[in-house]
Motif scaffolding. Structure first.
Motif, PDB file in Angstrom:
ATOM      1  N   ILE A  18      12.575 -15.805 -19.540  1.00  9.48           N
ATOM      2  CA  ILE A  18      13.983 -16.232 -19.531  1.00  9.48           C
ATOM      3  C   ILE A  18      14.881 -15.058 -19.943  1.00  9.48           C
ATOM      4  O   ILE A  18      15.926 -14.810 -19.324  1.00  9.48           O
ATOM      5  CB  ILE A  18      14.179 -17.443 -20.461  1.00  9.48           C
ATOM      6  N   LEU A  19      14.483 -14.315 -20.964  1.00 10.22           N
ATOM      7  CA  LEU A  19      15.260 -13.158 -21.394  1.00 10.22           C
ATOM      8  C   LEU A  19      15.312 -12.087 -20.294  1.00 10.22           C
ATOM      9  O   LEU A  19      16.340 -11.439 -20.087  1.00 10.22           O
ATOM     10  CB  LEU A  19      14.693 -12.577 -22.684  1.00 10.22           C
ATOM     11  N   LEU A  20      14.207 -11.920 -19.591  1.00 10.99           N
ATOM     12  CA  LEU A  20      14.190 -10.954 -18.490  1.00 10.99           C
ATOM     13  C   LEU A  20      15.158 -11.372 -17.385  1.00 10.99           C
ATOM     14  O   LEU A  20      15.910 -10.548 -16.851  1.00 10.99           O
ATOM     15  CB  LEU A  20      12.769 -10.817 -17.922  1.00 10.99           C
ATOM     16  N   LEU A  25      20.503 -10.490 -14.638  1.00 15.14           N
ATOM     17  CA  LEU A  25      21.832 -10.980 -14.246  1.00 15.14           C
ATOM     18  C   LEU A  25      22.942 -10.164 -14.909  1.00 15.14           C
ATOM     19  O   LEU A  25      23.940  -9.818 -14.264  1.00 15.14           O
ATOM     20  CB  LEU A  25      21.976 -12.462 -14.600  1.00 15.14           C
ATOM     21  N   VAL A  26      22.775  -9.829 -16.189  1.00 13.36           N
ATOM     22  CA  VAL A  26      23.763  -9.004 -16.885  1.00 13.36           C
ATOM     23  C   VAL A  26      23.829  -7.614 -16.247  1.00 13.36           C
ATOM     24  O   VAL A  26      24.910  -7.043 -16.052  1.00 13.36           O
ATOM     25  CB  VAL A  26      23.443  -8.922 -18.397  1.00 13.36           C
ATOM     26  N   LEU A  27      22.690  -7.057 -15.904  1.00 10.87           N
ATOM     27  CA  LEU A  27      22.641  -5.748 -15.265  1.00 10.87           C
ATOM     28  C   LEU A  27      23.352  -5.763 -13.910  1.00 10.87           C
ATOM     29  O   LEU A  27      24.116  -4.846 -13.585  1.00 10.87           O
ATOM     30  CB  LEU A  27      21.187  -5.295 -15.104  1.00 10.87           C
ATOM     31  N   GLY A  30      27.102  -5.981 -14.494  1.00 10.21           N
ATOM     32  CA  GLY A  30      27.605  -4.687 -14.953  1.00 10.21           C
ATOM     33  C   GLY A  30      27.707  -3.679 -13.817  1.00 10.21           C
ATOM     34  O   GLY A  30      28.666  -2.915 -13.734  1.00 10.21           O
ATOM     35  N   ALA A  31      26.724  -3.671 -12.930  1.00 12.13           N
ATOM     36  CA  ALA A  31      26.759  -2.761 -11.788  1.00 12.13           C
ATOM     37  C   ALA A  31      27.923  -3.102 -10.853  1.00 12.13           C
ATOM     38  O   ALA A  31      28.616  -2.210 -10.360  1.00 12.13           O
ATOM     39  CB  ALA A  31      25.433  -2.807 -11.033  1.00 12.13           C
ATOM     40  N   ALA A  32      28.164  -4.397 -10.614  1.00 11.63           N
ATOM     41  CA  ALA A  32      29.281  -4.813  -9.760  1.00 11.63           C
ATOM     42  C   ALA A  32      30.606  -4.398 -10.392  1.00 11.63           C
ATOM     43  O   ALA A  32      31.505  -3.882  -9.705  1.00 11.63           O
ATOM     44  CB  ALA A  32      29.243  -6.317  -9.529  1.00 11.63           C
TER      45      ALA A  32
END
Length: 162
Positions: A18-20, A25-27, A30-32
């Motif tokens: 779940i953490l992965l 999703l956060v990564l 952030g890239a967008a």
């Protein structure tokens, strides 16, 4: 009941998975965000001297006239020094005058033909300079018009333009 008919609870995923998923999703978010920030157009920042008075339109026109009169004088000096032949000097004068008209009034004189400029009803000094001095020198096979006459016509355009 036999041992094979018993119900089993659903398989549980560990917290690591779940953490992965949340990290991915956060990564991606952030890239967008980074792509949007790096590719958007920048706003122009105007830097002005704190005590500078704003230039008036007349001052801007005078500076522009002086700049182009200097360019005309340089072309004339280069011709007198033998650095330019008559055709090239007249071509440079034509470009200079057309550039002045473009900067001063916004008329796209550098890309308009003489007939287009006549149709627009531009200042007669420009029509005369192009028609009598620059076109014959640039496009005809006969001897070019004296660039010193063309330089004087260019000065007339710059000093008398609206």
């Amino acid at each position: 009941m036999s041992g094979t008919d018993e119900l089993y609870p659903p398989a549980q995923y560990g917290w690591g998975w779940i953490l992965l998923a949340i990290g991915v999703l956060v990564l991606l978010a952030g890239a967008a965000w980074l792509i949007v920030v790096l590719t958007r157009p920048r706003r122009a920042v105007a830097f002005a001297a704190p005590a500078a008075a704003p230039m008036l339109a007349a001052d801007v026109a005078a500076v522009l006239r002086q700049e182009y009169l200097g360019s005309i004088a340089q072309i004339e000096a280069d011709y007198r020094a033998g650095l330019l032949d008559a055709r090239r000097a007249n071509l440079d004068l034509s470009r200079t005058v057309r550039g002045f008209v473009n900067e001063y009034s916004g008329i796209e004189a550098p890309v308009l033909a003489l007939d287009d400029l006549v149709r627009l009803g531009v200042h007669p000094a420009l029509i005369g300079a192009i028609g009598r001095n620059y076109y014959p020198s640039i496009f005809r096979r006969t001897a070019p018009v004296d660039p010193l006459v063309g330089a004087e016509a260019a000065r007339t355009v710059v000093t008398t333009w609206y």
